[in-house]
Design a protein around this motif. Structure first.
Motif, PDB file in Angstrom:
ATOM      1  N   ALA A  24      -8.948   9.190  -1.700  1.00  0.00           N
ATOM      2  CA  ALA A  24      -9.733   8.313  -2.566  1.00  0.00           C
ATOM      3  C   ALA A  24      -8.876   7.767  -3.705  1.00  0.00           C
ATOM      4  CB  ALA A  24     -10.941   9.058  -3.112  1.00  0.00           C
ATOM      5  N   ASP A  25      -7.974   8.602  -4.243  1.00  0.00           N
ATOM      6  CA  ASP A  25      -7.058   8.134  -5.289  1.00  0.00           C
ATOM      7  C   ASP A  25      -6.125   7.055  -4.744  1.00  0.00           C
ATOM      8  OD1 ASP A  25      -8.142   9.776  -7.213  1.00  0.00           O
ATOM      9  OD2 ASP A  25      -6.658  11.378  -6.935  1.00  0.00           O
ATOM     10  N   LEU A  26      -5.616   7.262  -3.525  1.00  0.00           N
ATOM     11  CA  LEU A  26      -4.778   6.236  -2.903  1.00  0.00           C
ATOM     12  C   LEU A  26      -5.563   4.950  -2.699  1.00  0.00           C
ATOM     13  CD1 LEU A  26      -2.816   8.267  -0.172  1.00  0.00           C
ATOM     14  CD2 LEU A  26      -1.893   7.295  -2.280  1.00  0.00           C
ATOM     15  N   LEU A  27      -6.818   5.086  -2.262  1.00  0.00           N
ATOM     16  CA  LEU A  27      -7.679   3.921  -2.064  1.00  0.00           C
ATOM     17  C   LEU A  27      -7.811   3.124  -3.358  1.00  0.00           C
ATOM     18  CD1 LEU A  27      -9.897   2.206  -0.653  1.00  0.00           C
ATOM     19  CD2 LEU A  27     -11.502   4.065  -1.163  1.00  0.00           C
ATOM     20  N   LYS A  28      -8.137   3.805  -4.447  1.00  0.00           N
ATOM     21  CA  LYS A  28      -8.297   3.118  -5.728  1.00  0.00           C
ATOM     22  C   LYS A  28      -6.998   2.443  -6.156  1.00  0.00           C
ATOM     23  CE  LYS A  28     -11.740   6.506  -7.303  1.00  0.00           C
ATOM     24  NZ  LYS A  28     -11.996   7.627  -8.253  1.00  0.00           N
TER      25      LYS A  28
ATOM     26  N   LEU B 138       0.828  -1.200   0.000  1.00  0.00           N
ATOM     27  CA  LEU B 138       0.000   0.000   0.000  1.00  0.00           C
ATOM     28  C   LEU B 138       0.861   1.248   0.000  1.00  0.00           C
ATOM     29  CD1 LEU B 138      -1.370  -2.143   2.321  1.00  0.00           C
ATOM     30  CD2 LEU B 138      -3.177  -0.462   2.108  1.00  0.00           C
ATOM     31  N   ARG B 139       0.284   2.331  -0.455  1.00  0.00           N
ATOM     32  CA  ARG B 139       0.852   3.665  -0.289  1.00  0.00           C
ATOM     33  C   ARG B 139      -0.048   4.419   0.671  1.00  0.00           C
ATOM     34  NH1 ARG B 139       3.648   6.914  -5.039  1.00  0.00           N
ATOM     35  NH2 ARG B 139       5.155   5.292  -4.456  1.00  0.00           N
ATOM     36  N   VAL B 140       0.540   4.958   1.743  1.00  0.00           N
ATOM     37  CA  VAL B 140      -0.255   5.595   2.790  1.00  0.00           C
ATOM     38  C   VAL B 140       0.267   7.012   3.033  1.00  0.00           C
ATOM     39  CG1 VAL B 140      -0.722   3.368   3.876  1.00  0.00           C
ATOM     40  CG2 VAL B 140       1.205   4.740   4.698  1.00  0.00           C
ATOM     41  N   PRO B 141      -0.597   7.925   3.482  1.00  0.00           N
ATOM     42  CA  PRO B 141      -0.177   9.309   3.710  1.00  0.00           C
ATOM     43  C   PRO B 141       0.425   9.529   5.089  1.00  0.00           C
ATOM     44  CG  PRO B 141      -2.522   9.136   4.026  1.00  0.00           C
ATOM     45  CD  PRO B 141      -2.058   7.766   3.609  1.00  0.00           C
ATOM     46  N   ASP B 142       0.323   8.527   5.975  1.00  0.00           N
ATOM     47  CA  ASP B 142       0.809   8.705   7.345  1.00  0.00           C
ATOM     48  C   ASP B 142       1.025   7.324   7.966  1.00  0.00           C
ATOM     49  OD1 ASP B 142       1.388  10.140   9.806  1.00  0.00           O
ATOM     50  OD2 ASP B 142      -0.560   9.453  10.518  1.00  0.00           O
ATOM     51  N   THR B 143       2.276   7.002   8.310  1.00  0.00           N
ATOM     52  CA  THR B 143       2.565   5.658   8.806  1.00  0.00           C
ATOM     53  C   THR B 143       1.929   5.388  10.166  1.00  0.00           C
ATOM     54  OG1 THR B 143       4.696   6.489   9.652  1.00  0.00           O
ATOM     55  CG2 THR B 143       4.715   5.372   7.515  1.00  0.00           C
ATOM     56  N   MET B 144       1.808   6.410  11.025  1.00  0.00           N
ATOM     57  CA  MET B 144       1.209   6.181  12.333  1.00  0.00           C
ATOM     58  C   MET B 144      -0.265   5.797  12.190  1.00  0.00           C
ATOM     59  SD  MET B 144       1.914   5.913  15.496  1.00  0.00           S
ATOM     60  CE  MET B 144       3.525   6.716  15.538  1.00  0.00           C
TER      61      MET B 144
ATOM     62  N   GLY C 257      -7.929   2.006   2.345  1.00  0.00           N
ATOM     63  CA  GLY C 257      -8.342   0.668   1.930  1.00  0.00           C
ATOM     64  C   GLY C 257      -8.059  -0.463   2.889  1.00  0.00           C
ATOM     65  N   MET C 258      -7.555  -0.187   4.079  1.00  0.00           N
ATOM     66  CA  MET C 258      -7.253  -1.265   5.026  1.00  0.00           C
ATOM     67  C   MET C 258      -8.502  -2.070   5.368  1.00  0.00           C
ATOM     68  SD  MET C 258      -3.980  -1.351   5.892  1.00  0.00           S
ATOM     69  CE  MET C 258      -3.778  -1.899   7.599  1.00  0.00           C
ATOM     70  N   SER C 259      -9.614  -1.391   5.616  1.00  0.00           N
ATOM     71  CA  SER C 259     -10.849  -2.088   5.957  1.00  0.00           C
ATOM     72  C   SER C 259     -11.350  -2.917   4.783  1.00  0.00           C
ATOM     73  CB  SER C 259     -11.920  -1.094   6.418  1.00  0.00           C
ATOM     74  OG  SER C 259     -12.061  -0.032   5.486  1.00  0.00           O
ATOM     75  N   VAL C 260     -11.240  -2.394   3.564  1.00  0.00           N
ATOM     76  CA  VAL C 260     -11.678  -3.130   2.381  1.00  0.00           C
ATOM     77  C   VAL C 260     -10.847  -4.397   2.214  1.00  0.00           C
ATOM     78  CG1 VAL C 260     -11.918  -3.066  -0.128  1.00  0.00           C
ATOM     79  CG2 VAL C 260     -12.526  -1.058   1.231  1.00  0.00           C
ATOM     80  N   LEU C 261      -9.538  -4.302   2.420  1.00  0.00           N
ATOM     81  CA  LEU C 261      -8.678  -5.483   2.332  1.00  0.00           C
ATOM     82  C   LEU C 261      -9.122  -6.542   3.337  1.00  0.00           C
ATOM     83  CD1 LEU C 261      -5.099  -3.907   2.012  1.00  0.00           C
ATOM     84  CD2 LEU C 261      -6.550  -4.825   0.182  1.00  0.00           C
ATOM     85  N   TYR C 262      -9.463  -6.102   4.552  1.00  0.00           N
ATOM     86  CA  TYR C 262      -9.899  -7.052   5.566  1.00  0.00           C
ATOM     87  C   TYR C 262     -11.224  -7.700   5.178  1.00  0.00           C
ATOM     88  CZ  TYR C 262     -11.477  -9.086   9.916  1.00  0.00           C
ATOM     89  OH  TYR C 262     -11.949  -9.973  10.857  1.00  0.00           O
TER      90      TYR C 262
END
Length: 269
Positions: free
Chosen positions: A113-117, A48-54, A88-93
């Motif tokens: 939303a772009d990151l999610l897609k 994944l690409r995320v905007p904030d690791t925490m 997208g973490m919840s969608v993956l689960y």
């Protein structure tokens, strides 16, 4: 040896499952990364690409290690509405739990939303409907402030709020004959949205709401719980805050804008 059991309890819970141990490894790997920077992360077979690791770490702990969203269904294709899907973490689960689930994921912030897609595409998930709109009480748009992680909201103190497209959740709910899981994590907008949906939840089987209380705004927890009760849900309320000295400590994790966050789980008896 009661004292020893108490001493070791936290360590045991932190290491008792493969996903709990995975979370500990992720803490070691990403825990010291700078906040609010676009970062590529991985766990298991996911990339994944995320905007904030925490924020990513908190999401992994709640969603994968603690399995907050685990539910049961006899339907191999349960209907899931994921309001506030973030990256997208919840969608993956959900897709791990029910590979054939019919999921609609809502995300208000365009960049997230772009990151999610992109994250779903990267992980080979191409059958999820992503709606880049805020869940709200009408479809006329709503002022929304970006916080560059998972806390963007209508209550943001960011002065550069923008009008983002919105969708009336009530209309989406009423268009379905049955909803197996409705997740509402919309950073404070849940109070108005639930009030608007209070008479349309009879065919929702499982309801998760992340409740947010913002400083200088009415808390309104009673109105949220009333929606659960009026619709026949049994509910459980939990928090990962466990604040010490609450009569003098009035902040949620030192947050300057929010003083309470609760997880409310509703299910049909």
């Amino acid at each position: 040896m009661f004292w020893l059991r108490q001493l070791l309890k936290e360590s045991y819970h932190a290491l008792r499952t493969p996903r709990s141990r995975e979370f500990m490894r992720l803490l070691w790997r990403y825990g010291d990364r700078p906040r609010h920077q676009l970062t590529d992360v991985s766990f298991g077979n996911y990339r994944l690409r995320v905007p904030d690791t925490m924020s990513f770490l908190f999401q992994h702990q709640e969603i994968f290690a603690d399995e907050y969203y685990h539910f049961q269904s006899d339907d191999l294709q349960p209907v899931i509405l994921d309001c506030g899907a973030n990256v997208g973490m919840s969608v993956l689960y959900f897709k791990e739990l029910f590979p054939q689930a019919r999921i609609t994921a809502f995300e208000a912030e365009a960049e997230i939303a772009d990151l999610l897609k992109n994250n779903l595409e990267t992980n080979g998930i191409n059958d999820v409907t992503v709606i880049a709109k805020a869940v709200w009480v009408h479809a006329d748009g709503v002022l929304f402030g970006s916080e560059a992680s998972d806390s963007s909201s209508i209550f943001s103190e960011n002065s550069a709020k923008q009008l983002v497209p919105s969708v009336r959740l009530r209309d989406v709910i009423m268009a379905e004959k049955r909803i197996d899981f409705l997740k509402i994590d919309i950073e404070g907008a849940e109070i108005e949205v639930l009030e608007d949906c209070r008479e349309s939840l009879a065919h929702v089987q499982n309801l998760f709401v992340e409740f947010h209380s913002y400083i200088d705004h009415p808390q309104s927890l009673a109105s949220v719980v009333r929606v659960f009760e009026e619709n026949g849900f049994r509910y459980f309320i939990d928090t990962n805050q466990h604040r010490k000295r609450p009569f003098v400590n009035h902040r949620y994790r030192g947050n300057d804008s929010m003083d309470l966050q609760l997880n409310i789980f509703g299910y049909r008896p």
